[in-house]
Motif scaffolding. Structure first.
Motif, PDB file in Angstrom:
ATOM      1  N   GLY A 167     -14.665   0.213  -3.044  1.00 60.61           N
ATOM      2  CA  GLY A 167     -14.042   0.343  -1.740  1.00 60.61           C
ATOM      3  C   GLY A 167     -13.380   1.673  -1.463  1.00 60.61           C
ATOM      4  O   GLY A 167     -12.934   1.920  -0.345  1.00 60.61           O
ATOM      5  N   LEU A 168     -13.305   2.551  -2.466  1.00 55.92           N
ATOM      6  CA  LEU A 168     -12.668   3.855  -2.297  1.00 55.92           C
ATOM      7  C   LEU A 168     -13.708   4.963  -2.266  1.00 55.92           C
ATOM      8  O   LEU A 168     -14.752   4.862  -2.912  1.00 55.92           O
ATOM      9  N   THR A 169     -13.409   6.040  -1.546  1.00 55.59           N
ATOM     10  CA  THR A 169     -14.245   7.228  -1.537  1.00 55.59           C
ATOM     11  C   THR A 169     -13.510   8.343  -2.280  1.00 55.59           C
ATOM     12  O   THR A 169     -12.280   8.297  -2.428  1.00 55.59           O
ATOM     13  N   PRO A 170     -14.245   9.363  -2.749  1.00 55.90           N
ATOM     14  CA  PRO A 170     -13.589  10.476  -3.453  1.00 55.90           C
ATOM     15  C   PRO A 170     -12.538  11.192  -2.616  1.00 55.90           C
ATOM     16  O   PRO A 170     -11.678  11.893  -3.174  1.00 55.90           O
ATOM     17  N   ALA A 171     -12.578  11.014  -1.290  1.00 58.27           N
ATOM     18  CA  ALA A 171     -11.565  11.653  -0.445  1.00 58.27           C
ATOM     19  C   ALA A 171     -10.172  11.117  -0.746  1.00 58.27           C
ATOM     20  O   ALA A 171      -9.167  11.818  -0.574  1.00 58.27           O
ATOM     21  N   ASP A 172     -10.110   9.868  -1.216  1.00 55.53           N
ATOM     22  CA  ASP A 172      -8.824   9.274  -1.627  1.00 55.53           C
ATOM     23  C   ASP A 172      -8.636   9.583  -3.107  1.00 55.53           C
ATOM     24  O   ASP A 172      -8.685   8.707  -3.964  1.00 55.53           O
ATOM     25  N   ALA A 173      -8.436  10.882  -3.404  1.00 51.47           N
ATOM     26  CA  ALA A 173      -8.569  11.388  -4.771  1.00 51.47           C
ATOM     27  C   ALA A 173      -7.624  10.715  -5.759  1.00 51.47           C
ATOM     28  O   ALA A 173      -8.031  10.350  -6.868  1.00 51.47           O
ATOM     29  N   ASP A 174      -6.367  10.531  -5.417  1.00 49.40           N
ATOM     30  CA  ASP A 174      -5.391  10.016  -6.375  1.00 49.40           C
ATOM     31  C   ASP A 174      -5.775   8.625  -6.853  1.00 49.40           C
ATOM     32  O   ASP A 174      -5.870   8.357  -8.059  1.00 49.40           O
ATOM     33  N   ARG A 175      -6.028   7.704  -5.928  1.00 47.64           N
ATOM     34  CA  ARG A 175      -6.399   6.335  -6.291  1.00 47.64           C
ATOM     35  C   ARG A 175      -7.775   6.304  -6.944  1.00 47.64           C
ATOM     36  O   ARG A 175      -8.023   5.541  -7.885  1.00 47.64           O
ATOM     37  N   PHE A 176      -8.694   7.134  -6.449  1.00 50.37           N
ATOM     38  CA  PHE A 176     -10.062   7.159  -6.964  1.00 50.37           C
ATOM     39  C   PHE A 176     -10.080   7.536  -8.444  1.00 50.37           C
ATOM     40  O   PHE A 176     -10.703   6.865  -9.266  1.00 50.37           O
ATOM     41  N   PHE A 177      -9.408   8.619  -8.797  1.00 46.56           N
ATOM     42  CA  PHE A 177      -9.456   9.086 -10.176  1.00 46.56           C
ATOM     43  C   PHE A 177      -8.692   8.186 -11.140  1.00 46.56           C
ATOM     44  O   PHE A 177      -8.975   8.163 -12.341  1.00 46.56           O
ATOM     45  N   ARG A 178      -7.724   7.425 -10.638  1.00 40.42           N
ATOM     46  CA  ARG A 178      -7.046   6.452 -11.496  1.00 40.42           C
ATOM     47  C   ARG A 178      -7.966   5.289 -11.843  1.00 40.42           C
ATOM     48  O   ARG A 178      -7.789   4.635 -12.866  1.00 40.42           O
ATOM     49  N   MET A 179      -8.945   5.044 -10.977  1.00 37.49           N
ATOM     50  CA  MET A 179      -9.803   3.875 -11.134  1.00 37.49           C
ATOM     51  C   MET A 179     -11.045   4.162 -11.972  1.00 37.49           C
ATOM     52  O   MET A 179     -11.718   3.249 -12.438  1.00 37.49           O
TER      53      MET A 179
END
Length: 313
Positions: free
Chosen positions: A64-76
């Motif tokens: 549900g996340l895109t790389p544009a939401d970098a902080d949450r994306f990279f934690r996941m």
């Protein structure tokens, strides 16, 4: 679709060089094997999944996340790459602690998670040594520990079995299965297909930047109707059996097993082949002991579909 890795018509070009072109798939939790020759687009796919490169066209999302939401994306997402370049003089512990604190962890949480990751990959006391003294297998383990330490929900693994001895490979495969049972996504690119086959839920075959097949390994094989399928038949008279099947025109190739107690037969019509085989068995001239598909795995499927372009990698 917050439990899926979604690619919708995704393309990536590096200038005029094609990485991947118009790729679409939807991956549920579990273990996916990624197979293709060198330069096929596997690394580009993995870099897109982990947000390291952005697509030239199309849309992708990871849970549900895109790389544009970098902080949450990279934690996941966790990524264990095939190659490494570690800072000099760091110990395994230093490397893990620094990585975790870059994720925003407190020092206490980072120490706890680093200790857990070291235990899970069975690195042991070597974590206290400088990485520059590590063997190839140890370097692989510390990369894997770093990839899983922050408890990602998606784990992308590029040749994770490289450099590991048989015991360490078995331990890594068991860990991958454990993570899958916990509901994680694992995307694995590996040369050691016979081992990965045993734990994979699905396969993606890629060549020239295009997906040529995707889905459950056995389902993909059944869908390849225009490609000959190989069957191993254990019997008391393999030469006689081969000659009888050839007479029926439902066999395109025969090869004796090295022990002389079986024959590999390749057929373009598996249903008719089994019908003829039943007739031969009823005649009683050949005593058939066992019949089994000899190529219902990722490596064989790959060779059927794109084998002319090079072996799997």
């Amino acid at each position: 679709m917050n439990d899926r890795i979604l690619f919708d018509d995704v393309s990536k070009f590096y200038g005029e060089v094609l990485g991947v072109n118009k790729v679409s798939f939807s991956l549920p939790p579990g273990i996916t094997t990624l197979v293709g020759p060198n330069g096929s687009g596997k690394t580009t796919l993995m870099n897109l999944m982990t947000g390291l490169v952005r697509p030239s066209g199309g849309h992708l999302s990871v849970l549900g996340l895109t790389p544009a939401d970098a902080d949450r994306f990279f934690r996941m997402v966790g990524y264990c790459t095939q190659f490494d370049s570690f800072p000099r003089r760091l110990t395994g512990w230093d490397f893990l602690l620094d990585s975790l604190m870059l994720h925003g962890m407190s020092e206490g949480d980072a120490f706890r998670l680093a200790h857990e990751a070291v235990d899970r990959v069975r690195l042991g006391e070597a974590a206290s040594r400088r990485i520059e003294s590590y063997s190839k297998g140890m370097r692989q383990k510390i990369r894997l520990a770093q990839a899983i330490a922050h408890h990602p929900r998606v784990l992308v693994l590029d040749e994770p079995l490289n450099g590991l001895d048989p015991i360490a490979r078995a331990e890594s495969l068991a860990l991958f299965q454990e993570l899958s049972r916990q509901g994680m996504h694992l995307v694995i690119s590996s040369h050691i297909l016979d081992e990965v086959d045993r734990i994979s839920d699905r396969v993606i075959l890629i060549t020239g930047g295009y997906i040529v097949a995707e889905g459950d390994i056995h389902q993909v094989r059944r869908e390849v109707r225009d490609k000959p399928m190989q069957v191993l038949i254990r019997c008391d008279q393999p030469e006689l059996l081969a000659s009888r099947v050839f007479v029926s025109n439902h066999c395109v190739e025969a090869r004796l097993h090295q022990d002389g107690r079986g024959v590999f037969l390749r057929t373009a019509d598996i249903d008719q082949f089994y019908r003829i085989l039943n007739e031969i068995a009823v005649e009683g001239l050949v005593k058939i002991e066992a019949v089994a598909p000899a190529d219902d795995d990722t490596s064989a499927i790959y060779q059927y579909l794109i084998g002319s372009e090079g072996g799997p990698s």
